[in-house]
Scaffold this motif. Structure first.
Motif, PDB file in Angstrom:
ATOM      1  N   ARG A  95       0.833  -1.206   0.000  1.00  0.00           N
ATOM      2  CA  ARG A  95       0.000   0.000   0.000  1.00  0.00           C
ATOM      3  C   ARG A  95       0.863   1.249   0.000  1.00  0.00           C
ATOM      4  N   TRP A  96       1.956   1.223   0.769  1.00  0.00           N
ATOM      5  CA  TRP A  96       2.845   2.393   0.824  1.00  0.00           C
ATOM      6  C   TRP A  96       3.416   2.694  -0.551  1.00  0.00           C
ATOM      7  N   CYS A  97       3.857   1.679  -1.270  1.00  0.00           N
ATOM      8  CA  CYS A  97       4.434   1.893  -2.604  1.00  0.00           C
ATOM      9  C   CYS A  97       3.422   2.530  -3.540  1.00  0.00           C
ATOM     10  N   ALA A  98       2.173   2.077  -3.490  1.00  0.00           N
ATOM     11  CA  ALA A  98       1.142   2.649  -4.351  1.00  0.00           C
ATOM     12  C   ALA A  98       0.889   4.117  -3.997  1.00  0.00           C
ATOM     13  N   ILE A  99       0.820   4.411  -2.712  1.00  0.00           N
ATOM     14  CA  ILE A  99       0.592   5.791  -2.265  1.00  0.00           C
ATOM     15  C   ILE A  99       1.774   6.672  -2.640  1.00  0.00           C
ATOM     16  N   ALA A 100       2.992   6.172  -2.417  1.00  0.00           N
ATOM     17  CA  ALA A 100       4.190   6.960  -2.709  1.00  0.00           C
ATOM     18  C   ALA A 100       4.237   7.359  -4.180  1.00  0.00           C
ATOM     19  N   GLU A 101       3.924   6.438  -5.077  1.00  0.00           N
ATOM     20  CA  GLU A 101       3.947   6.744  -6.510  1.00  0.00           C
ATOM     21  C   GLU A 101       2.825   7.683  -6.898  1.00  0.00           C
ATOM     22  N   GLU A 102       1.705   7.564  -6.218  1.00  0.00           N
ATOM     23  CA  GLU A 102       0.584   8.465  -6.498  1.00  0.00           C
ATOM     24  C   GLU A 102       0.911   9.898  -6.108  1.00  0.00           C
ATOM     25  N   VAL A 103       1.596  10.069  -4.982  1.00  0.00           N
ATOM     26  CA  VAL A 103       1.910  11.417  -4.499  1.00  0.00           C
ATOM     27  C   VAL A 103       3.067  12.028  -5.284  1.00  0.00           C
ATOM     28  N   ARG A 104       4.158  11.273  -5.422  1.00  0.00           N
ATOM     29  CA  ARG A 104       5.337  11.770  -6.155  1.00  0.00           C
ATOM     30  C   ARG A 104       5.976  10.609  -6.903  1.00  0.00           C
ATOM     31  N   GLU A 105       5.898  10.677  -8.198  1.00  0.00           N
ATOM     32  CA  GLU A 105       6.425   9.598  -9.024  1.00  0.00           C
ATOM     33  C   GLU A 105       7.904   9.358  -8.716  1.00  0.00           C
ATOM     34  N   GLY A 106       8.274   8.095  -8.588  1.00  0.00           N
ATOM     35  CA  GLY A 106       9.653   7.721  -8.304  1.00  0.00           C
ATOM     36  C   GLY A 106       9.954   7.536  -6.836  1.00  0.00           C
ATOM     37  N   SER A 107       8.975   7.804  -5.951  1.00  0.00           N
ATOM     38  CA  SER A 107       9.228   7.740  -4.511  1.00  0.00           C
ATOM     39  C   SER A 107       9.443   6.319  -4.000  1.00  0.00           C
ATOM     40  N   SER A 108       8.964   5.317  -4.755  1.00  0.00           N
ATOM     41  CA  SER A 108       9.182   3.928  -4.344  1.00  0.00           C
ATOM     42  C   SER A 108      10.137   3.200  -5.288  1.00  0.00           C
ATOM     43  N   GLU A 109      10.772   3.937  -6.179  1.00  0.00           N
ATOM     44  CA  GLU A 109      11.674   3.329  -7.164  1.00  0.00           C
ATOM     45  C   GLU A 109      12.741   2.471  -6.467  1.00  0.00           C
ATOM     46  N   GLY A 110      12.924   1.262  -6.970  1.00  0.00           N
ATOM     47  CA  GLY A 110      13.970   0.385  -6.448  1.00  0.00           C
ATOM     48  C   GLY A 110      13.715  -0.192  -5.072  1.00  0.00           C
ATOM     49  N   TRP A 111      12.476  -0.178  -4.598  1.00  0.00           N
ATOM     50  CA  TRP A 111      12.208  -0.575  -3.224  1.00  0.00           C
ATOM     51  C   TRP A 111      12.522  -2.050  -2.961  1.00  0.00           C
ATOM     52  N   ILE A 112      12.369  -2.902  -3.975  1.00  0.00           N
ATOM     53  CA  ILE A 112      12.580  -4.331  -3.755  1.00  0.00           C
ATOM     54  C   ILE A 112      14.014  -4.598  -3.301  1.00  0.00           C
ATOM     55  N   GLU A 113      14.985  -3.919  -3.927  1.00  0.00           N
ATOM     56  CA  GLU A 113      16.380  -4.096  -3.541  1.00  0.00           C
ATOM     57  C   GLU A 113      16.760  -3.241  -2.336  1.00  0.00           C
ATOM     58  N   ASP A 114      16.172  -2.043  -2.240  1.00  0.00           N
ATOM     59  CA  ASP A 114      16.651  -1.066  -1.260  1.00  0.00           C
ATOM     60  C   ASP A 114      16.019  -1.186   0.112  1.00  0.00           C
ATOM     61  N   LEU A 115      14.787  -1.647   0.197  1.00  0.00           N
ATOM     62  CA  LEU A 115      14.156  -1.767   1.516  1.00  0.00           C
ATOM     63  C   LEU A 115      14.930  -2.728   2.417  1.00  0.00           C
ATOM     64  N   PRO A 116      15.372  -3.896   1.937  1.00  0.00           N
ATOM     65  CA  PRO A 116      16.200  -4.753   2.796  1.00  0.00           C
ATOM     66  C   PRO A 116      17.505  -4.083   3.214  1.00  0.00           C
ATOM     67  N   ARG A 117      18.111  -3.270   2.346  1.00  0.00           N
ATOM     68  CA  ARG A 117      19.344  -2.574   2.702  1.00  0.00           C
ATOM     69  C   ARG A 117      19.095  -1.577   3.835  1.00  0.00           C
ATOM     70  N   LEU A 118      18.015  -0.824   3.725  1.00  0.00           N
ATOM     71  CA  LEU A 118      17.708   0.164   4.751  1.00  0.00           C
ATOM     72  C   LEU A 118      17.325  -0.517   6.069  1.00  0.00           C
ATOM     73  N   LEU A 119      16.621  -1.628   5.990  1.00  0.00           N
ATOM     74  CA  LEU A 119      16.298  -2.375   7.209  1.00  0.00           C
ATOM     75  C   LEU A 119      17.569  -2.919   7.862  1.00  0.00           C
TER      76      LEU A 119
END
Length: 360
Positions: A261-285
């Motif tokens: 849901r966050w990814c969908a909202i992020a892209e709706e508000v500002r395009e590119g806000s969830s770009e690369g999340w599949i690889e980057d979310l584990p890195r940030l965690l």
């Protein structure tokens, strides 16, 4: 003896009102709550709070805004879960939200009710919409801590630098032996940098950066309010989600749902806000796991020595908590061998005896 902030609270409330309540529970701030008199300009029955950073407090996170009060003031029209602020008698006050924390109703690990879940997602929607162009408030970040909008890799590097220099480095004189016994050193940070390298660029927005269950207040009408904005910053939106997931401990199914849901909202508000999340979310965690190890080791030791004496009763509990944060952090920090619970307890005992001796 009353502190300066307590005396200011007494001065501003006026005559004929209940006494000041506090200091209220909180790690970062000394906080007092009270009802203002009508003469002071408050509506009947409404409580307010005054708060200031505690003295001699160890800070484990960057501070990016000069004043939490002025940040909240600037957010009144853009984020609807921010408690009101008001200057009264020359004192900067925040409205005290009457209610219970989300953690009191639904502790860590439990699913969050749907009505609360939706409000949390709406908060993220509003946060992502706030950018450096729309937020007019003085920042306190040093120039070296600021990176270009969208430089997510540079943003994470500054966070790692802060943990290395201001959490690990500044406490090294007191904690070097303990860190070493746990397998931690400067090489841990180099390993961490390589482990999280390669973040995708995402447009920056406002981050709360501390969205856990005790910072969500549920009022009697079921509305969720968000408190403790002192760690807020402008940066990579995915970092706010990672911090939230790390702190909330959602059940697996609800965690998957909020990510989607966050990814969908992020892209709706500002395009590119969830770009690369599949690889980057584990890195940030993984960065959050590493950061938590350094901060929690220091925090747990603070309870071991009281008035110059080692409290052996706290030793096993503190050891268990260090164990709990050390194992998740072992991989991102490159720990090839991990101390056992008994080895951690022995390391804390040695530190505690040395610290107690130093204060006698």
């Amino acid at each position: 003896m009353a502190s300066d902030i307590c005396r200011r609270a007494v001065e501003v409330i006026g005559d004929g009102v209940p006494s000041v309540e506090g200091s209220l529970t909180g790690y970062h701030h000394e906080t007092y709550a009270f009802t203002l008199s009508v003469e002071a300009g408050a509506s009947f029955g409404e409580r307010w709070k005054i708060r200031e950073p505690r003295e001699r407090l160890l800070w484990f996170d960057r501070r990016c805004f000069a004043s939490e009060y002025y940040l909240l003031h600037s957010l009144q029209r853009s984020i609807d879960v921010v408690p009101e602020v008001a200057p009264v008698g020359g004192v900067e006050l925040q409205r005290f939200v009457e209610g219970v924390t989300l953690g009191e109703r639904h502790p860590s690990g439990e699913a969050v009710p749907g009505v609360v879940f939706e409000q949390i997602l709406e908060l993220f929607r509003q946060l992502i919409a706030v950018t450096s162009d729309t937020l007019v408030v003085k920042q306190k970040c040093k120039p070296r801590d600021r990176v270009e909008d969208g430089d997510s890799a540079g943003f994470l590097e500054r966070l790692i630098w802060f943990t290395q220099e201001c959490v690990y480095g500044q406490n090294l004189p007191e904690y070097e032996d303990l860190f070493t016994n746990l397998g931690l050193g400067l090489n841990s940070f180099e390993y961490l940098r390589n482990h999280v390298d390669g973040l995708t660029s995402r447009p920056f927005c406002l981050l709360h950066a501390d969205l856990h269950r005790e910072n969500f207040i549920l009022d009697s009408a079921g509305k969720v309010w968000v408190i403790d904005w002192e760690l807020a910053m402008l940066g990579d939106p995915l970092y706010d989600l990672a911090t939230h997931l790390h702190l909330m401990r959602y059940p697996a199914q609800q965690e998957r749902e909020i990510i989607q849901r966050w990814c969908a909202i992020a892209e709706e508000v500002r395009e590119g806000s969830s770009e690369g999340w599949i690889e980057d979310l584990p890195r940030l965690l993984d960065y959050k796991k590493a950061q938590s190890l350094f901060t929690d080791v220091i925090r747990e030791t603070q309870s071991l020595v009281v008035t110059g004496r080692l409290d052996r009763r706290r030793l096993r509990e503190a050891s268990s908590k260090v164990w709990d944060v050390l194992w998740p952090a072992a991989e991102p920090l490159g720990l090839t061998s991990r101390p056992s619970l008994l080895e951690i307890e022995a390391a804390l005992l040695r530190w505690g005896r040395r610290d107690a001796a130093a204060h006698t």
